[in-house]
Design a protein around this motif. Sequence first.
Motif, PDB file in Angstrom:
ATOM      1  N   MET A 287       0.857  -1.201   0.000  1.00  0.00           N
ATOM      2  CA  MET A 287       0.000   0.000   0.000  1.00  0.00           C
ATOM      3  C   MET A 287       0.886   1.242   0.000  1.00  0.00           C
ATOM      4  O   MET A 287       1.882   1.323   0.700  1.00  0.00           O
ATOM      5  N   GLU A 288       0.480   2.237  -0.821  1.00  0.00           N
ATOM      6  CA  GLU A 288       1.303   3.432  -0.928  1.00  0.00           C
ATOM      7  C   GLU A 288       1.210   4.266   0.352  1.00  0.00           C
ATOM      8  O   GLU A 288       0.163   4.340   0.992  1.00  0.00           O
ATOM      9  N   GLY A 289       2.313   4.884   0.713  1.00  0.00           N
ATOM     10  CA  GLY A 289       2.320   5.699   1.911  1.00  0.00           C
ATOM     11  C   GLY A 289       1.415   6.906   1.788  1.00  0.00           C
ATOM     12  O   GLY A 289       1.205   7.437   0.718  1.00  0.00           O
ATOM     13  N   ARG A 290       0.854   7.351   2.921  1.00  0.00           N
ATOM     14  CA  ARG A 290      -0.040   8.487   2.908  1.00  0.00           C
ATOM     15  C   ARG A 290       0.512   9.542   3.867  1.00  0.00           C
ATOM     16  O   ARG A 290       1.151   9.242   4.854  1.00  0.00           O
ATOM     17  N   HIS A 291       0.251  10.785   3.556  1.00  0.00           N
ATOM     18  CA  HIS A 291       0.578  11.867   4.465  1.00  0.00           C
ATOM     19  C   HIS A 291      -0.580  12.856   4.381  1.00  0.00           C
ATOM     20  O   HIS A 291      -1.592  12.594   3.748  1.00  0.00           O
ATOM     21  N   HIS A 292      -0.475  13.943   5.083  1.00  0.00           N
ATOM     22  CA  HIS A 292      -1.539  14.944   5.026  1.00  0.00           C
ATOM     23  C   HIS A 292      -1.672  15.444   3.594  1.00  0.00           C
ATOM     24  O   HIS A 292      -0.704  15.917   2.998  1.00  0.00           O
ATOM     25  N   VAL A 293      -2.865  15.314   3.037  1.00  0.00           N
ATOM     26  CA  VAL A 293      -3.079  15.720   1.645  1.00  0.00           C
ATOM     27  C   VAL A 293      -4.130  16.812   1.582  1.00  0.00           C
ATOM     28  O   VAL A 293      -4.951  16.978   2.479  1.00  0.00           O
ATOM     29  N   ARG A 294      -4.094  17.548   0.500  1.00  0.00           N
ATOM     30  CA  ARG A 294      -5.014  18.663   0.293  1.00  0.00           C
ATOM     31  C   ARG A 294      -6.429  18.146   0.037  1.00  0.00           C
ATOM     32  O   ARG A 294      -6.614  17.087  -0.552  1.00  0.00           O
ATOM     33  N   THR A 295      -7.401  18.941   0.443  1.00  0.00           N
ATOM     34  CA  THR A 295      -8.784  18.596   0.142  1.00  0.00           C
ATOM     35  C   THR A 295      -9.140  19.060  -1.268  1.00  0.00           C
ATOM     36  O   THR A 295      -8.557  20.010  -1.804  1.00  0.00           O
ATOM     37  N   VAL A 296     -10.109  18.352  -1.838  1.00  0.00           N
ATOM     38  CA  VAL A 296     -10.560  18.631  -3.203  1.00  0.00           C
ATOM     39  C   VAL A 296     -12.085  18.664  -3.211  1.00  0.00           C
ATOM     40  O   VAL A 296     -12.744  17.809  -2.606  1.00  0.00           O
ATOM     41  N   GLY A 297     -12.635  19.638  -3.895  1.00  0.00           N
ATOM     42  CA  GLY A 297     -14.071  19.691  -4.142  1.00  0.00           C
ATOM     43  C   GLY A 297     -14.330  19.847  -5.624  1.00  0.00           C
ATOM     44  O   GLY A 297     -13.511  20.420  -6.348  1.00  0.00           O
ATOM     45  N   VAL A 298     -15.449  19.327  -6.082  1.00  0.00           N
ATOM     46  CA  VAL A 298     -15.786  19.366  -7.505  1.00  0.00           C
ATOM     47  C   VAL A 298     -17.171  19.983  -7.679  1.00  0.00           C
ATOM     48  O   VAL A 298     -18.104  19.646  -6.942  1.00  0.00           O
ATOM     49  N   GLU A 299     -17.284  20.882  -8.636  1.00  0.00           N
ATOM     50  CA  GLU A 299     -18.568  21.419  -9.072  1.00  0.00           C
ATOM     51  C   GLU A 299     -18.832  20.905 -10.481  1.00  0.00           C
ATOM     52  O   GLU A 299     -17.964  21.035 -11.355  1.00  0.00           O
ATOM     53  N   GLU A 300     -20.011  20.330 -10.693  1.00  0.00           N
ATOM     54  CA  GLU A 300     -20.392  19.861 -12.026  1.00  0.00           C
ATOM     55  C   GLU A 300     -21.701  20.518 -12.453  1.00  0.00           C
ATOM     56  O   GLU A 300     -22.629  20.646 -11.649  1.00  0.00           O
ATOM     57  N   GLU A 301     -21.755  20.896 -13.723  1.00  0.00           N
ATOM     58  CA  GLU A 301     -22.982  21.405 -14.333  1.00  0.00           C
ATOM     59  C   GLU A 301     -23.550  20.313 -15.234  1.00  0.00           C
ATOM     60  O   GLU A 301     -22.818  19.717 -16.027  1.00  0.00           O
ATOM     61  N   LEU A 302     -24.840  20.056 -15.087  1.00  0.00           N
ATOM     62  CA  LEU A 302     -25.509  18.998 -15.836  1.00  0.00           C
ATOM     63  C   LEU A 302     -26.591  19.600 -16.717  1.00  0.00           C
ATOM     64  O   LEU A 302     -27.177  20.644 -16.404  1.00  0.00           O
ATOM     65  N   LEU A 303     -26.875  18.926 -17.820  1.00  0.00           N
ATOM     66  CA  LEU A 303     -27.907  19.348 -18.758  1.00  0.00           C
ATOM     67  C   LEU A 303     -29.207  18.623 -18.414  1.00  0.00           C
ATOM     68  O   LEU A 303     -29.212  17.393 -18.228  1.00  0.00           O
ATOM     69  N   LEU A 304     -30.293  19.359 -18.325  1.00  0.00           N
ATOM     70  CA  LEU A 304     -31.620  18.775 -18.100  1.00  0.00           C
ATOM     71  C   LEU A 304     -32.264  18.496 -19.451  1.00  0.00           C
ATOM     72  O   LEU A 304     -32.353  19.404 -20.292  1.00  0.00           O
ATOM     73  N   VAL A 305     -32.701  17.261 -19.662  1.00  0.00           N
ATOM     74  CA  VAL A 305     -33.208  16.863 -20.974  1.00  0.00           C
ATOM     75  C   VAL A 305     -34.466  16.023 -20.831  1.00  0.00           C
ATOM     76  O   VAL A 305     -34.723  15.414 -19.788  1.00  0.00           O
ATOM     77  N   ASP A 306     -35.251  15.978 -21.900  1.00  0.00           N
ATOM     78  CA  ASP A 306     -36.360  15.047 -21.986  1.00  0.00           C
ATOM     79  C   ASP A 306     -35.783  13.641 -22.106  1.00  0.00           C
ATOM     80  O   ASP A 306     -34.955  13.390 -22.991  1.00  0.00           O
TER      81      ASP A 306
END
Length: 368
Positions: A1-20
């Motif tokens: 398993m790869e080593g881990r250390h304190h990592v940055r947080t990530v957030g994602v914004e997505e825009e979606l198309l509304l369709v019939d």
Amino acid sequence: MEGRHHVRTVGVEEELLLVDPDSGDPRALAAAVLARAAQDDPGQQVFEKELFGQMLEFATHPQSDMALLGDEIVRCRKEAARHAGEIGCGVAALATSPLPVSPSLSVNARYQWLAERFGIPTWDQLVCGCHVHVSVASDEEGVAVLDRLRPWLPVLRAMSANSPFWQGRNTDYASYRSRVWNRWPSAGPTEPFGTPERYHRRVTEMVDTGVVLDEGMVYFDARLSARYPTVEVRVADVCLCAETAVLLATLVRALVETAAAEWRDGRPVPDPGVSLIRLADWQAARFGLEEDLLDPVTLRPRPAAGVLESLLEHTGEALTAGGDADRAERGVAELLRRGNGAREQRLLLERTGSLRDVVTECVRRTQG
């Protein structure tokens, strides 16, 4: 398993198309979808309206674990689909509508100002993007990161490209959304800023011209967020597959960490001119991963697979430290095998012969 250390947080914004869900035609039902979401959860802050009624936006919570981020993206997409389904429409992670559409402006004073100020180009902006936020410790670190990200942003554009069709026509572009988005006068790549003072002075100067309404309308390809202590990378189309969105977020975080480490080590800022970055960005938007990209170091043509390999090498230390190296390598290999959303849409059209069928199949794929 790869080593881990304190990592940055990530957030994602997505825009979606509304369709019939049957015809694939875009439907201006964002207000109704948001009302359904509010019924389920009166305090919900996940879903928001966008410029046009045919669009719906969601934002994830900041996450340090990319698997959890992926779970949340999938959950938000499914929730959006559920709310939309309750009023008879579907959601599609498409960066432009393949079918003809007449956009319906959302009721909002800001959006009205945009329409009156910029005229026809505003009405072309029924386009859906993906914005990735990565935490930074200070504006000083953030600006140092922005200055060093610049050559790599076109590569992210190519990976996420998901808008080959526009108003019923083949555009011959992989990311036509990016060509539409760049009609805003404040959009696109930037020169290096050097210091937070110079960054904020430039933003203030742009607002003071009166051409843009406020800081939120400074649409740099990557910028300091006005709301959060993050760098916000804005070049990507919304990705058809949630797995591609997670790969994109993984690589953006690694690019931010790599850039911050170079800054701490006193390494100089690479300074390709804005004119060359624009050419690299055009190449990425035109061809996606199907032909050469411009190498971020040499700014000369190079096969896309080789450029993605260089991206993994460039960010390798950060990916390993964050426990993401295997995930990123597998994700890049799968992306090169399957292709980005633009390729998937074109293959669907080849198979079905119908842009309507392309949209309805993409509704299904949006949820994974």
